[in-house]
Design a protein around this motif. Sequence first.
Motif, short mmCIF file in Angstrom:
data_model
loop_
_atom_site.label_atom_id
_atom_site.label_comp_id
_atom_site.label_asym_id
_atom_site.label_seq_id
_atom_site.Cartn_x
_atom_site.Cartn_y
_atom_site.Cartn_z
N HIS A 132 -2.78 -1.22 -4.39
CA HIS A 132 -3.00 0.23 -4.39
C HIS A 132 -2.66 0.92 -5.71
O HIS A 132 -2.11 2.01 -5.73
CB HIS A 132 -2.25 0.89 -3.22
N ASN A 133 -3.05 0.26 -6.82
CA ASN A 133 -2.80 0.87 -8.12
C ASN A 133 -4.07 1.52 -8.70
O ASN A 133 -4.08 1.97 -9.83
CB ASN A 133 -2.24 -0.16 -9.11
N GLY B 159 -10.64 0.89 -1.83
CA GLY B 159 -9.21 0.96 -1.48
C GLY B 159 -8.72 -0.24 -0.70
O GLY B 159 -7.56 -0.65 -0.85
N GLU B 160 -9.60 -0.81 0.12
CA GLU B 160 -9.21 -2.00 0.88
C GLU B 160 -9.10 -3.23 -0.03
O GLU B 160 -8.24 -4.08 0.18
CB GLU B 160 -10.24 -2.28 1.97
N ASP C 101 -8.28 -3.10 -3.16
CA ASP C 101 -7.15 -2.85 -4.07
C ASP C 101 -5.84 -3.08 -3.31
O ASP C 101 -5.19 -2.15 -2.84
CB ASP C 101 -7.25 -1.41 -4.60
#
Length: 111
Positions: A88-89, A82-83, A85
Amino acid sequence: MQLRHVLAAGAITLLAGPALALQAAQPQPHPNQAPMSASTTSSTSGEAPSFDDLDKNHKGSLGRSDIPKDVDALKQLRAHFGEADADHNGRLSPAEYNTYVAAKPPGAGQH
């Protein structure tokens, strides 16, 4: 004196013969076979594979499931996907992947 040289040469031949035969008996790669790349020879290498090596379906992005579990250099990426990305897709673009990999010192995923 010459007899010693002959005996020494004979002994060397007798001792080296089996070693040479064993070496010749080892399987040799086929001449048309490509050498194995680092990504195929060691799954736990300290160096992260390239984006293209991981993008096996040529989608142009990577999901968390595309990041192998057994590559030490990518364990932190899997844990902190998540970091990496940034938009945030749920997918990593080549730029996001390369930015994350370049920011991590070599061996950061190793324990």
